[in-house]
Design a protein around this motif. Sequence first.
Motif, mmCIF file in Angstrom:
data_model
loop_
_atom_site.group_PDB
_atom_site.id
_atom_site.type_symbol
_atom_site.label_atom_id
_atom_site.label_comp_id
_atom_site.label_asym_id
_atom_site.label_seq_id
_atom_site.Cartn_x
_atom_site.Cartn_y
_atom_site.Cartn_z
ATOM 1 N N ASP A 195 1.918 -16.903 -8.595
ATOM 2 C CA ASP A 195 2.048 -17.884 -7.507
ATOM 3 C C ASP A 195 3.423 -17.855 -6.867
ATOM 4 N N ASN A 196 4.373 -17.118 -7.468
ATOM 5 C CA ASN A 196 5.752 -17.165 -6.993
ATOM 6 C C ASN A 196 6.089 -16.100 -5.960
ATOM 7 N N ILE A 197 5.244 -15.067 -5.805
ATOM 8 C CA ILE A 197 5.533 -14.001 -4.852
ATOM 9 C C ILE A 197 4.225 -13.554 -4.196
ATOM 10 N N GLU A 198 4.286 -13.372 -2.890
ATOM 11 C CA GLU A 198 3.093 -13.044 -2.119
ATOM 12 C C GLU A 198 3.467 -12.109 -0.977
ATOM 13 N N VAL A 199 2.638 -11.115 -0.714
ATOM 14 C CA VAL A 199 2.822 -10.232 0.434
ATOM 15 C C VAL A 199 2.228 -10.921 1.657
ATOM 16 N N VAL A 200 3.070 -11.227 2.640
ATOM 17 C CA VAL A 200 2.630 -11.938 3.840
ATOM 18 C C VAL A 200 2.261 -10.960 4.952
ATOM 19 N N GLY A 201 2.895 -9.785 4.969
ATOM 20 C CA GLY A 201 2.576 -8.815 6.014
ATOM 21 C C GLY A 201 3.446 -7.581 5.916
ATOM 22 N N HIS A 202 3.068 -6.566 6.675
ATOM 23 C CA HIS A 202 3.813 -5.309 6.736
ATOM 24 C C HIS A 202 4.621 -5.276 8.024
ATOM 25 N N VAL A 203 5.916 -5.045 7.940
ATOM 26 C CA VAL A 203 6.774 -5.034 9.122
ATOM 27 C C VAL A 203 6.458 -3.801 9.965
ATOM 28 N N VAL A 204 6.172 -4.042 11.257
ATOM 29 C CA VAL A 204 5.764 -2.950 12.156
ATOM 30 C C VAL A 204 6.704 -2.781 13.341
ATOM 31 N N HIS A 248 0.814 -1.213 0.000
ATOM 32 C CA HIS A 248 0.000 0.000 0.000
ATOM 33 C C HIS A 248 0.849 1.264 0.000
ATOM 34 N N ALA A 249 2.119 1.147 0.347
ATOM 35 C CA ALA A 249 3.032 2.295 0.368
ATOM 36 C C ALA A 249 4.452 1.761 0.457
ATOM 37 N N ASN A 250 5.427 2.634 0.226
ATOM 38 C CA ASN A 250 6.812 2.223 0.413
ATOM 39 C C ASN A 250 7.025 1.806 1.864
ATOM 40 N N GLY A 251 7.845 0.804 2.080
ATOM 41 C CA GLY A 251 8.106 0.342 3.441
ATOM 42 C C GLY A 251 8.795 -0.995 3.430
ATOM 43 N N VAL A 252 8.830 -1.631 4.606
ATOM 44 C CA VAL A 252 9.449 -2.951 4.750
ATOM 45 C C VAL A 252 8.339 -3.982 4.893
ATOM 46 N N TYR A 253 8.441 -5.054 4.129
ATOM 47 C CA TYR A 253 7.384 -6.056 4.079
ATOM 48 C C TYR A 253 7.965 -7.464 4.264
ATOM 49 N N MET A 254 7.103 -8.354 4.747
ATOM 50 C CA MET A 254 7.392 -9.780 4.752
ATOM 51 C C MET A 254 6.804 -10.351 3.473
ATOM 52 N N LEU A 255 7.655 -11.003 2.680
ATOM 53 C CA LEU A 255 7.224 -11.566 1.408
ATOM 54 C C LEU A 255 7.493 -13.064 1.397
ATOM 55 N N ARG A 256 6.687 -13.774 0.638
ATOM 56 C CA ARG A 256 6.972 -15.184 0.357
ATOM 57 C C ARG A 256 7.346 -15.272 -1.116
ATOM 58 N N ILE A 257 8.600 -15.592 -1.381
ATOM 59 C CA ILE A 257 9.099 -15.668 -2.750
ATOM 60 C C ILE A 257 9.537 -17.099 -3.029
ATOM 61 N N HIS A 258 8.885 -17.731 -3.987
ATOM 62 C CA HIS A 258 9.157 -19.140 -4.320
ATOM 63 C C HIS A 258 9.112 -20.008 -3.059
ATOM 64 N N GLY A 259 8.162 -19.714 -2.184
ATOM 65 C CA GLY A 259 7.950 -20.526 -0.986
ATOM 66 C C GLY A 259 8.773 -20.137 0.219
ATOM 67 N N ALA A 260 9.752 -19.232 0.064
ATOM 68 C CA ALA A 260 10.617 -18.835 1.186
ATOM 69 C C ALA A 260 10.182 -17.479 1.729
ATOM 70 N N LEU A 261 10.197 -17.322 3.039
ATOM 71 C CA LEU A 261 9.853 -16.056 3.667
ATOM 72 C C LEU A 261 11.086 -15.157 3.719
ATOM 73 N N VAL A 262 10.940 -13.928 3.232
ATOM 74 C CA VAL A 262 12.039 -12.976 3.247
ATOM 75 C C VAL A 262 11.508 -11.603 3.634
ATOM 76 N N VAL A 263 12.389 -10.785 4.189
ATOM 77 C CA VAL A 263 12.070 -9.395 4.495
ATOM 78 C C VAL A 263 12.733 -8.524 3.429
ATOM 79 N N ARG A 264 11.966 -7.612 2.869
ATOM 80 C CA ARG A 264 12.516 -6.724 1.839
ATOM 81 C C ARG A 264 11.972 -5.305 2.023
ATOM 82 N N ARG A 265 12.828 -4.336 1.731
ATOM 83 C CA ARG A 265 12.393 -2.951 1.650
ATOM 84 C C ARG A 265 11.808 -2.759 0.244
ATOM 85 N N VAL A 266 10.576 -2.277 0.183
ATOM 86 C CA VAL A 266 9.872 -2.189 -1.099
ATOM 87 C C VAL A 266 9.638 -0.734 -1.476
#
Length: 230
Positions: free
Chosen positions: A214-223, A166-184
């Motif tokens: 199916d390869n990338i999913e937003v899992v949550g917003h880092v708070v 929804h805005a620039n920030g840090v998010y928890m993503l699932r990429i190819h099944g792995a959970l990663v933190v990325r600045r978006v």
Amino acid sequence: MNSVIHLDNQDDKSLRQKAFRKQFADNLNAALDRRGAIPAGYGRVTAVAELFRVSQNSAANWLRGDGVPELARLPEIAETLNTTVEQLIIGAQGTGANVIDERYTVVDIHGGSEDEAHALYLLPEALRELGLPRGVTAMKVSADDMDPYLRPGDVVFYDPRVTRIHANGVYMLRIHGALVVRRVQRGTVDGLRLICDNERFGSESLPETALESDNIEVVGHVVGRLLVGR
């Protein structure tokens, strides 16, 4: 998907607290049954009172679902009954944040895989002090791709209700099944830019439509973050 309990209605809150106390009583009685040598009925009240050095009134409240022990007593009770705090409070393995008698909140904390989650117990005032919303989930970091923002051993808190950028920030993503933190960053020429704070790792640009695959999913917003040893 993580369940979230909103404490915005006084009547609903009272009903939920009653249900959780009843759930604790059921789990406690089940643990006592497994332990054996503790009778049912009134004899159980006496046995529990003696076993945990509390009044018979307190023991009866625990067993009926009219009250729960103080948070500090739960590890001792669980150890005595050869069970876990999670089993006493939640029962079968579950996820989500639950308010128990308004005194503490259960927050899931997992590693790089969501399959094995443990419980982190925080007082509601601790959540408020840290600025964390109810329903927050946590992950223990094992990679150094976001160093120095996050280092191995740190804990990152994220809101799983946020499933879109929804805005620039840090998010928890699932990429190819792995959970990663990325600045978006969004709105770039290429669409979205996924940034690793550690310069040894490259950043990646991709179209926003990639989030629909199916390869990338937003899992949550880092708070929030818990920085260990720093």
